[in-house]
Design a protein around this motif. Structure first.
Motif, mmCIF file in Angstrom:
data_model
loop_
_atom_site.group_PDB
_atom_site.id
_atom_site.type_symbol
_atom_site.label_atom_id
_atom_site.label_comp_id
_atom_site.label_asym_id
_atom_site.label_seq_id
_atom_site.Cartn_x
_atom_site.Cartn_y
_atom_site.Cartn_z
ATOM 1 N N ASN A 190 8.813 10.766 -4.612
ATOM 2 C CA ASN A 190 7.569 11.504 -4.375
ATOM 3 C C ASN A 190 6.341 10.602 -4.330
ATOM 4 N N ARG B 255 2.509 11.325 4.691
ATOM 5 C CA ARG B 255 3.950 11.153 4.569
ATOM 6 C C ARG B 255 4.482 10.455 5.828
ATOM 7 N N ASN C 146 4.973 5.839 2.804
ATOM 8 C CA ASN C 146 4.588 6.968 1.961
ATOM 9 C C ASN C 146 5.645 8.066 2.025
ATOM 10 N N LYS D 14 5.128 10.981 0.534
ATOM 11 C CA LYS D 14 4.350 12.224 0.587
ATOM 12 C C LYS D 14 2.931 11.842 1.011
ATOM 13 N N ASP D 15 2.094 12.835 1.178
ATOM 14 C CA ASP D 15 0.699 12.559 1.527
ATOM 15 C C ASP D 15 -0.006 11.956 0.314
ATOM 16 N N ASN D 16 -0.346 10.662 0.438
ATOM 17 C CA ASN D 16 -0.998 9.938 -0.664
ATOM 18 C C ASN D 16 -2.436 9.549 -0.332
ATOM 19 N N ASP E 39 14.163 9.156 3.077
ATOM 20 C CA ASP E 39 14.224 10.022 1.898
ATOM 21 C C ASP E 39 15.501 9.805 1.083
#
Length: 224
Positions: A94, A127, A148, A150-152, A175
């Motif tokens: 994550n 992401r 990434n 996820k959206d960071n 993933d």
């Protein structure tokens, strides 16, 4: 959770203690990779790179206008085989997948001071988007890259991490990369000193890149 910088900053301090890189020898790797200053080709405006890994294949599309300095470095590294056999040494669920330390210590050491100037952040750390890793000091990007998971953007954009491309195919492969070691995994100083044998012995479940290559431009082989 550990700071995003923790592993990289630790690496920087350990690298400072590492012996200087030796000149290329019969077992030290291709001469081009031992001479970072020789790899300065300008990347195409847009190009794709294919990563074949122990979990499958994913494709990255790079946009030079997003971060031209980073895009050029990534293009040269992929084109000259820098990432071949490199491990995904940091996979934090994550958050991010990180790679970019060469399988051969001599090559990793040759690039430790090949710093890049920072690119301004034009795209968000969404992401699947790729950036070069860095310490908290400016202009410290070299060869390490993260994807990434996820959206960071909220945390990484303000820190100056400038995406240069994104995964367009095979994000499900990214993933699936082994994440069991998390931030308590391999020591970057020992990767620098010992290379892939250290990872294979101490962290056998880590996934790695088999080959990474720049794909031909679409239509490049078509006859007119």
């Amino acid at each position: 959770m550990k700071s995003f910088f923790a592993t990289i900053v630790l690496c920087s301090s350990l690298l400072a203690q590492a012996p200087p890189a030796k000149k290329a020898t019969s077992g030290g790797g291709p001469p081009s990779l031992m001479n970072p200053a020789s790899l300065r080709a300008k990347a195409p405006d847009v190009f794709k790179a294919e990563f074949t890994t122990t979990k499958g294949t994913f494709i990255v599309e790079v946009h030079r206008d997003w971060a031209p300095i980073g895009a050029d470095r990534f293009y040269n590294l992929v084109k000259n085989g820098f990432y071949d056999e490199a491990s995904f040494f940091r996979v934090v669920p994550n958050f991010v997948v990180q790679f970019g330390m060469n399988a051969k210590p001599a090559i990793t050491q040759a690039w430790e001071k090949a710093n890049l100037r920072d690119d301004p952040v034009k795209q968000s750390n969404k992401r699947g988007y790729l950036c070069f890793a860095a310490t908290q000091s400016p202009n410290t990007r070299t060869t390490q890259v993260f994807i990434n998971l996820k959206d960071n953007g909220g945390s990484l954009d303000p820190q100056g991490f400038a995406p240069f491309g994104n995964v367009t195919e095979g994000m499900e492969v990214v993933d699936k990369l082994y994440s069991g070691y998390g931030d308590n995994g391999p020591d970057q100083g020992r990767i620098t000193a010992q290379g892939k044998p250290y990872l294979d012995k101490g962290f056998p479940k880590s996934d790695s890149i088999n080959t990474a290559k720049v794909l031909p431009a679409e239509g490049a082989g078509d006859k007119k």
